[in-house]
Design a protein around this motif. Structure first.
Motif, mmCIF file in Angstrom:
data_model
loop_
_atom_site.group_PDB
_atom_site.id
_atom_site.type_symbol
_atom_site.label_atom_id
_atom_site.label_comp_id
_atom_site.label_asym_id
_atom_site.label_seq_id
_atom_site.Cartn_x
_atom_site.Cartn_y
_atom_site.Cartn_z
ATOM 1 N N UNK A 42 0.825 -1.214 0.000
ATOM 2 C CA UNK A 42 0.000 0.000 0.000
ATOM 3 C C UNK A 42 0.856 1.261 0.000
ATOM 4 N N UNK A 43 1.944 1.268 0.745
ATOM 5 C CA UNK A 43 2.805 2.451 0.765
ATOM 6 C C UNK A 43 3.452 2.682 -0.596
ATOM 7 N N UNK A 44 3.786 1.602 -1.300
ATOM 8 C CA UNK A 44 4.340 1.744 -2.650
ATOM 9 C C UNK A 44 3.284 2.299 -3.599
ATOM 10 N N UNK A 45 2.032 1.825 -3.460
ATOM 11 C CA UNK A 45 0.938 2.391 -4.263
ATOM 12 C C UNK A 45 0.768 3.879 -3.963
ATOM 13 N N UNK A 46 0.843 4.218 -2.695
ATOM 14 C CA UNK A 46 0.722 5.623 -2.297
ATOM 15 C C UNK A 46 1.819 6.457 -2.947
ATOM 16 N N UNK A 47 3.028 5.931 -2.966
ATOM 17 C CA UNK A 47 4.158 6.620 -3.590
ATOM 18 C C UNK A 47 3.920 6.820 -5.085
ATOM 19 N N UNK A 48 3.403 5.772 -5.742
ATOM 20 C CA UNK A 48 3.172 5.845 -7.190
ATOM 21 C C UNK A 48 2.111 6.889 -7.548
ATOM 22 N N UNK A 49 1.125 7.071 -6.680
ATOM 23 C CA UNK A 49 0.033 8.007 -6.969
ATOM 24 C C UNK A 49 0.372 9.447 -6.605
ATOM 25 N N UNK A 50 1.380 9.642 -5.759
ATOM 26 C CA UNK A 50 1.687 10.976 -5.238
ATOM 27 C C UNK A 50 2.381 11.860 -6.272
ATOM 28 N N UNK A 51 2.161 13.182 -6.146
ATOM 29 C CA UNK A 51 2.897 14.136 -6.966
ATOM 30 C C UNK A 51 4.385 14.023 -6.636
ATOM 31 N N UNK A 52 5.243 13.821 -7.649
ATOM 32 C CA UNK A 52 6.667 13.623 -7.367
ATOM 33 C C UNK A 52 7.252 14.708 -6.469
ATOM 34 N N UNK A 53 7.913 14.254 -5.394
ATOM 35 C CA UNK A 53 8.637 15.103 -4.450
ATOM 36 C C UNK A 53 7.738 16.015 -3.621
ATOM 37 N N UNK A 54 6.421 15.799 -3.708
ATOM 38 C CA UNK A 54 5.503 16.575 -2.875
ATOM 39 C C UNK A 54 5.386 15.988 -1.475
ATOM 40 N N UNK A 55 4.475 16.569 -0.691
ATOM 41 C CA UNK A 55 4.291 16.153 0.703
ATOM 42 C C UNK A 55 3.869 14.690 0.797
ATOM 43 N N UNK A 56 2.869 14.292 0.014
ATOM 44 C CA UNK A 56 2.379 12.905 0.072
ATOM 45 C C UNK A 56 3.455 11.915 -0.374
ATOM 46 N N UNK A 57 4.262 12.337 -1.326
ATOM 47 C CA UNK A 57 5.379 11.517 -1.795
ATOM 48 C C UNK A 57 6.333 11.227 -0.634
ATOM 49 N N UNK A 58 6.657 12.280 0.103
ATOM 50 C CA UNK A 58 7.548 12.120 1.246
ATOM 51 C C UNK A 58 6.931 11.288 2.356
ATOM 52 N N UNK A 59 5.638 11.473 2.637
ATOM 53 C CA UNK A 59 4.965 10.701 3.678
ATOM 54 C C UNK A 59 4.957 9.211 3.346
ATOM 55 N N UNK A 60 4.731 8.892 2.058
ATOM 56 C CA UNK A 60 4.729 7.483 1.636
ATOM 57 C C UNK A 60 6.116 6.861 1.828
ATOM 58 N N UNK A 61 7.157 7.618 1.469
ATOM 59 C CA UNK A 61 8.524 7.116 1.648
ATOM 60 C C UNK A 61 8.851 6.904 3.123
ATOM 61 N N UNK A 62 8.466 7.856 3.945
ATOM 62 C CA UNK A 62 8.757 7.750 5.379
ATOM 63 C C UNK A 62 8.059 6.540 5.986
ATOM 64 N N UNK A 63 6.790 6.358 5.644
ATOM 65 C CA UNK A 63 6.047 5.214 6.187
ATOM 66 C C UNK A 63 6.625 3.891 5.690
ATOM 67 N N UNK A 64 7.036 3.873 4.425
ATOM 68 C CA UNK A 64 7.619 2.638 3.886
ATOM 69 C C UNK A 64 8.953 2.340 4.553
ATOM 70 N N UNK A 65 9.693 3.376 4.902
ATOM 71 C CA UNK A 65 10.971 3.148 5.580
ATOM 72 C C UNK A 65 10.755 2.499 6.944
ATOM 73 N N UNK A 66 9.616 2.808 7.584
ATOM 74 C CA UNK A 66 9.310 2.182 8.880
ATOM 75 C C UNK A 66 9.091 0.681 8.709
ATOM 76 N N UNK A 67 8.432 0.296 7.608
ATOM 77 C CA UNK A 67 8.207 -1.126 7.332
ATOM 78 C C UNK A 67 9.537 -1.822 7.055
ATOM 79 N N UNK A 68 10.378 -1.201 6.241
ATOM 80 C CA UNK A 68 11.688 -1.786 5.928
ATOM 81 C C UNK A 68 12.506 -1.988 7.197
ATOM 82 N N UNK A 69 12.420 -1.021 8.103
ATOM 83 C CA UNK A 69 13.154 -1.143 9.363
ATOM 84 C C UNK A 69 12.638 -2.334 10.170
ATOM 85 N N UNK A 70 11.315 -2.489 10.233
ATOM 86 C CA UNK A 70 10.715 -3.617 10.955
ATOM 87 C C UNK A 70 11.136 -4.954 10.342
ATOM 88 N N UNK A 71 11.287 -4.964 9.022
ATOM 89 C CA UNK A 71 11.672 -6.184 8.319
ATOM 90 C C UNK A 71 13.186 -6.411 8.340
#
Length: 715
Positions: free
Chosen positions: A77-106
């Protein structure tokens, strides 16, 4: 109008397929194509572009999955969020940050760091940045990069001192705690090298005249078999015969009209911290290099079609269009001459289009090739009306036509031809995946893409092939499944296997899909069909008495004696009742069942499988080494006869049995056992397992077998 209606509409009006394919396409293109244009207009009215609201929705869905610790789903879902977001905008950054939390957990720390670096390049809210700095510092702590950890903490403190951030002292305190914590690992990223994409070496080196193939192979030709591949030298089981990078491939859409979010669109490499296409929301890449290469090579012409979702409905026309783009560079260079030219040289790593273009299409054997032409017309009208492809192509020095109209019909004819060529010669690219996290070896194949491998496609089909294959990213690796003597033909399987289909089903499939009648070793000799193993034993000559449903009398294959089948069936039912019984001593019941079946059934009959395996399992439980080996090997011989001596199932069962037997040894000294011979038997099973599994898996997967066994043996 739906695609199937569009195809049906033109099929009624255009069914005659003969003559030159380019003239045929030009003839079709002069018809009324308003339904084609109408279909495209409808698709583009509903096109999907970057949308921050949609990005927010997917991120929130990811948050729900993350809260319930469904990390894989949240990652998607976070990758989908990243794909839909305006490049380098706020939502783009939020999707990356949330995905980084998952990567850390994994514990995917390298991927976590990549997403954090990308996040800092976006319009990510300043008040949330301290949390990202903390995660970055924790990553460096986990992987033992003390120098980078110090640098990260310094950057974080500088940021906190410059900005008005709530709870500043709280963040500084956490940074100090991380600074004081013990480094858990040392240089894991520096020392770890991902070898999952390493390619094996060809047996005897690469063939100079046959691209991507071993020197042990050569192309041959005769009127009966056409172009085919033979053994130039003796080939041994396991020899690597082809290592061919896809000439072109097109990812296969899932049912929801999306691609797999964990595969790079350009190279099919597995990815976690992907980056999206800057325009469409479907394509993700492993790095900037792949994204740039994809855009320059083909994606700039297909991206708008992605947004309008036209490629999902066009099916095999999608890779056919990619094949055309490959030919653009050379102006669709062709090789003239007959098969003798192919025997001199076939294939090129620099420009494989001319060799791809020599593959058979069988378009004139098709009962209805009109859908090929319709789909080609849709593609050229898309290029003409929604891109500047033809304007651009006319300006290229290798353009084969001077006028736009001529170029459009020429490209349409090529796409039509390439669709037919792909229908006969393409391969489905499948990657191994796991059905359970408990498994050491992947056990399911996921269809990832449709690819074209011109050299591999020269092999003829057999329902009992002597090669097998697997994919590493976009590269096809072919290995010998058995020893192949010099001058013998090398056979591939086009997905029509005698172990899973009757002879009639196979012949229908070969005629309808590939336009030939199969005369392989199995199809030419009915006695070699798998169902012949499920025969009774002739009391007179010990030959085979076939079991045929709804038939009461049958002749022995060996001596011709006629037998009534009901008495055989009745005795086998008695044996089955023993097997299903819960009364009495289980060992006694199993032995009685086995003795009955040994008197009436052929030695590789399917009904032996369960009784052998249950006896093996029983003796594992009681720790009887002699009998556990005895019944496992009886079961194994039965499986080899039915599934093939080198089937993947044989390899996995050998491995599983070796582990079970080793565990039996650890739990106590087995009965009836000489320890030295016991361990030698297990070692032989492991070697055989690895030899078989190496035929189906890349080396990095099978190497886990050695590590696992070594770990258990040392316990």
């Amino acid at each position: 109008m739906k695609m199937e209606c569009l195809l049906a509409y033109y099929t009624k009006k255009f069914t005659k397929i003969d003559g030159n394919i380019f003239e045929l396409f030009a003839q079709f293109y002069n018809l009324d194509l308003s339904p084609v244009d109408s279909w495209l207009e409808t698709q583009f009215k509903n096109k999907v572009e970057k949308d921050d609201k949609l990005s927010t929705f997917y991120r929130q869905e990811g948050n729900k999955c993350y809260a319930r610790k469904d990390l894989v789903k949240s990652l998607e879902f976070y990758t989908k969020s990243l794909c839909c977001a305006t490049p380098h905008g706020k939502e783009y950054g939020l999707a990356l940050a949330n995905r980084s939390a998952v990567s850390f957990e994994m514990k995917e720390y390298e991927n976590c760091l990549r997403d954090i670096e990308l996040c800092f390049e976006t319009n990510y809210p300043k008040d949330l940045r301290p949390k990202i700095y903390l995660r970055k510092a924790e990553c460096y702590c986990e992987i033992g990069h003390e120098e980078n950890l110090d640098r990260c903490i310094g950057e974080a403190r500088k940021f906190l001192n410059m900005e008005k951030i709530p709870d500043k002292e709280k963040h500084i305190k956490k940074l100090n705690q991380i600074k004081k914590s013990t480094v858990k690992m040392k240089n894991i990223i520096d020392n770890y090298r991902d070898n999952s994409n390493d390619l094996p070496e060809l047996a005897d080196g690469e063939n100079e005249n046959f691209a991507y193939t071993s020197s042990k192979l050569q192309m041959s030709y005769d009127k009966t078999r056409g172009r085919h591949v033979i053994a130039r030298k003796n080939i041994r089981k396991g020899d690597v015969l082809f290592v061919e990078k896809a000439f072109i491939f097109a990812p296969v859409f899932k049912d929801n009209k999306e691609f797999y979010s964990f595969k790079c669109y350009n190279c099919l490499k597995d990815i976690i911290s992907s980056i999206p296409c800057r325009s469409c929301i479907l394509c993700v890449y492993c790095n900037e290099k792949c994204r740039a290469h994809s855009w320059d090579e083909y994606h700039k012409w297909e991206c708008k079609g992605m947004q309008a979702n036209i490629w999902y409905d066009l099916g095999i026309a999608f890779p056919a269009f990619k094949a055309v783009l490959k030919g653009v560079k050379s102006g669709f260079k062709c090789i003239k001459g007959g098969p003798e030219e192919d025997l001199k040289r076939f294939g090129s790593k620099e420009d494989n289009y001319p060799y791809f273009n020599r593959l058979v299409s069988n378009i004139y054997k098709s009962k209805n090739a009109a859908p090929y032409i319709v789909m080609a017309a849709i593609v050229v009208n898309y290029l003409k009306n929604y891109t500047n492809f033809f304007t651009w192509f006319l300006q290229q020095k290798n353009c084969p036509k001077n006028e736009s109209t001529d170029l459009i019909t020429y490209v349409g004819g090529l796409i039509t031809k390439h669709i037919a060529q792909l229908s006969c010669n393409s391969s489905i690219i499948e990657h191994w995946s796991y059905s359970s996290t408990d498994l050491l070896f992947p056990d399911i194949l996921i269809t990832i893409a449709c690819g074209m491998f011109p050299s591999v496609s020269i092999m003829n089909h057999s329902c009992r092939p002597n090669v097998t294959n697997f994919f590493i990213c976009d590269t096809l690796v072919v290995k010998a499944l058995e020893d192949i003597p010099e001058r013998d033909e090398v056979f591939n399987c086009y997905g029509i296997d005698y172990r899973g289909m009757s002879r009639h089903q196979r012949q229908v499939a070969c005629r309808s899909l590939y336009h030939f009648e199969c005369k392989c070793v199995i199809c030419s000799d009915q006695s070699k069909e798998v169902e012949m193993l499920d025969s009774y034993i002739c009391p007179k000559c010990k030959g085979l008495v076939p079991e045929i449903a709804n038939v009461s009398c049958i002749f022995c294959v060996g001596c011709g004696e006629e037998y009534s089948l009901p008495p055989f069936r009745k005795v086998n039912k008695v044996a089955q009742k023993y097997l299903e019984s819960d009364d009495g001593n289980q060992l006694e019941i199993l032995i009685k069942c086995l003795k009955i079946r040994e008197k009436i059934l052929y030695k590789h009959h399917k009904d032996f499988e369960e009784v052998y395996y249950r006896l093996y399992s029983y003796y594992v439980e009681v720790g009887d080494a002699e009998n556990m080996f005895k019944y496992f090997h009886l079961w194994l011989e039965n499986e080899k006869a039915r599934r093939g001596e080198n089937s993947r199932g044989i390899g996995t069962k050998l491995y599983e049995a070796a582990l079970a037997i080793l565990h039996c040894l650890q739990s106590g000294h087995p009965k009836n056992c000489n320890l030295k011979s016991f361990l030698q038997n297990v070692e032989h099973m492991i070697r055989e397992a690895k030899a078989v599994l190496n035929l189906y898996y890349p080396a990095y997967i099978t190497n886990r077998l050695s590590r696992k066994i070594q770990f258990i043996s040392n316990k």
